[in-house]
Design a protein around this motif. Structure first.
Motif, PDB file in Angstrom:
ATOM      1  N   HIS A  24       0.827  -1.212   0.000  1.00 21.98           N
ATOM      2  CA  HIS A  24       0.000   0.000   0.000  1.00 21.98           C
ATOM      3  C   HIS A  24       0.859   1.258   0.000  1.00 21.98           C
ATOM      4  CE1 HIS A  24      -3.907  -1.982   1.765  1.00 21.98           C
ATOM      5  NE2 HIS A  24      -3.473  -2.562   0.674  1.00 21.98           N
TER       6      HIS A  24
ATOM      7  N   LYS B 120       0.789   4.190  -2.868  1.00 22.71           N
ATOM      8  CA  LYS B 120       0.488   5.584  -2.525  1.00 22.71           C
ATOM      9  C   LYS B 120       1.648   6.497  -2.892  1.00 22.71           C
ATOM     10  CE  LYS B 120      -2.739   4.544   1.246  1.00 22.71           C
ATOM     11  NZ  LYS B 120      -2.972   4.607   2.721  1.00 22.71           N
TER      12      LYS B 120
ATOM     13  N   TRP C  10      -1.129   6.420  -6.394  1.00 19.38           N
ATOM     14  CA  TRP C  10      -2.400   5.718  -6.404  1.00 19.38           C
ATOM     15  C   TRP C  10      -3.241   6.153  -5.200  1.00 19.38           C
ATOM     16  CZ3 TRP C  10      -2.935   0.146  -8.555  1.00 19.38           C
ATOM     17  CH2 TRP C  10      -2.237   0.035  -9.771  1.00 19.38           C
ATOM     18  N   THR C  11      -4.513   6.387  -5.418  1.00 21.23           N
ATOM     19  CA  THR C  11      -5.407   6.789  -4.326  1.00 21.23           C
ATOM     20  C   THR C  11      -6.505   5.753  -4.068  1.00 21.23           C
ATOM     21  OG1 THR C  11      -6.723   8.061  -5.917  1.00 21.23           O
ATOM     22  CG2 THR C  11      -5.004   9.246  -4.678  1.00 21.23           C
ATOM     23  N   GLU C  12      -6.957   5.085  -5.113  1.00 18.16           N
ATOM     24  CA  GLU C  12      -7.960   4.023  -4.979  1.00 18.16           C
ATOM     25  C   GLU C  12      -7.612   2.917  -5.973  1.00 18.16           C
ATOM     26  OE1 GLU C  12     -11.818   5.654  -5.624  1.00 18.16           O
ATOM     27  OE2 GLU C  12     -11.970   6.486  -3.597  1.00 18.16           O
TER      28      GLU C  12
ATOM     29  N   LYS D  75     -10.283   2.708   3.024  1.00 19.89           N
ATOM     30  CA  LYS D  75     -11.300   2.870   1.988  1.00 19.89           C
ATOM     31  C   LYS D  75     -10.702   2.936   0.587  1.00 19.89           C
ATOM     32  CE  LYS D  75     -14.492   5.241   5.100  1.00 19.89           C
ATOM     33  NZ  LYS D  75     -15.262   6.489   5.367  1.00 19.89           N
ATOM     34  N   HIS D  76      -9.386   3.025   0.512  1.00 17.76           N
ATOM     35  CA  HIS D  76      -8.732   3.148  -0.787  1.00 17.76           C
ATOM     36  C   HIS D  76      -8.686   1.814  -1.548  1.00 17.76           C
ATOM     37  CE1 HIS D  76      -5.716   2.398   2.399  1.00 17.76           C
ATOM     38  NE2 HIS D  76      -5.360   1.436   1.573  1.00 17.76           N
ATOM     39  N   GLU D  77      -8.941   0.710  -0.865  1.00 21.45           N
ATOM     40  CA  GLU D  77      -8.722  -0.599  -1.469  1.00 21.45           C
ATOM     41  C   GLU D  77      -9.987  -1.443  -1.466  1.00 21.45           C
ATOM     42  OE1 GLU D  77      -5.876  -4.500  -0.602  1.00 21.45           O
ATOM     43  OE2 GLU D  77      -6.881  -3.433   1.039  1.00 21.45           O
TER      44      GLU D  77
END
Length: 281
Positions: free
Chosen positions: A127, A131, A135-137, A162-164
């Motif tokens: 993660h 990031k 990447w945000t989602e 909540k991003h994944e």
């Protein structure tokens, strides 16, 4: 039904280095004319305690399928966001360095109740890398088969932000260990670890404390030096409570198991079940 291997949005393919996740990666490539779609990235998080055959297999998949695989490791850093580094086959840790750094950071050992090793060494390390690259989602594609119902049931309860969004196309399509086994019988290369009825006992961290006791003992008997690092970590006696200074308080220490293995003694129920872990297969 749409092809679950078709990717059209940011997707991280979580590659454990095992046969199942490699099968999943191949099916994704197959769905895209044997190339990785631009929206996808393949990540392999190395703990430093994977068997050398696992590292070689990751490299073999990379070379044989001409697919870029991002090798990552946990590192201790002051800023949480910086606790990762990118490596490759040649520079990857092979003596538990990322795992040891995490243990010393936490000042106690992971155990069946507090399995922070998988979360930090693999999930959050990946993660942080994503990031750091903007990447945000994204969707995380996990190699969980249809015959791994416990793991499938758990992915909806694992919340890392909540991003994944976690997806398991193998489970959705009914892929079993037999399906995966048949696939590798037809390939020009394979993971150099025994396939025992669809299970790779030597896979993931070599002597993971979640593996059944009889399994761990047999692996030590086969190659005693496997246990040296694990015994060394327990010898650190980091935690004030005894239960935090060993990986398992309900079984002998790794040092004791080295002794039992040398004496060829049986000390565990051979039918003891391995605890499901999200390191994958």
């Amino acid at each position: 039904m749409s092809n679950p291997y078709q990717i059209d949005s940011p997707t991280c393919i979580s590659f454990s280095g095992g046969r199942t996740s490699a099968f999943m990666l191949y099916k994704v490539l197959e769905a895209h004319q044997m190339s990785l779609p631009p929206e996808a990235i393949v990540c392999f998080a190395n703990t430093g305690k994977e068997d050398e055959a696992t590292l070689q297999f990751v490299k073999d998949c990379q070379d044989n399928w001409a697919v870029p695989i991002t090798w990552l490791e946990y590192v201790d850093a002051e800023e949480t966001k910086d606790r990762w580094r990118q490596v490759n086959f040649e520079t990857a840790s092979r003596d538990g360095e990322p795992f040891e750094a995490l243990i010393k950071k936490r000042n106690y050992l992971p155990n069946p109740v507090s399995r922070f090793c998988t979360v930090e060494l693999k999930v959050r390390t990946i993660h942080r890398y994503l990031k750091a690259n903007g990447w945000t989602e994204w969707e995380s594609m996990l190699g969980i088969r249809a015959d791994e119902q416990r793991r499938l049931a758990k992915i909806g309860n694992q919340d890392y932000g909540k991003h994944e969004e976690k997806i398991a196309p193998l489970g959705r399509l009914g892929v079993t260990k037999e399906t995966v086994g048949d696939f590798w019988k037809k390939q020009s290369f394979d993971l150099g670890l025994p396939n025992m009825n669809g299970v790779t006992m030597h896979g993931n961290c070599d002597l993971c404390f979640l593996k059944g006791g009889a399994q761990v003992l047999s692996l030590i008997q086969e190659k005693p030096e496997r246990a040296v690092w694990w015994a060394k970590m327990e010898a650190l006696a980091l935690a004030s409570r005894p239960s935090g200074a060993v990986f398992r308080s309900d079984r002998p220490s790794y040092a004791q198991m080295i002794k039992f293995a040398s004496e060829q003694k049986d000390m565990f129920d051979p039918n003891e079940e391995t605890i499901s872990c999200f390191c994958g297969d």
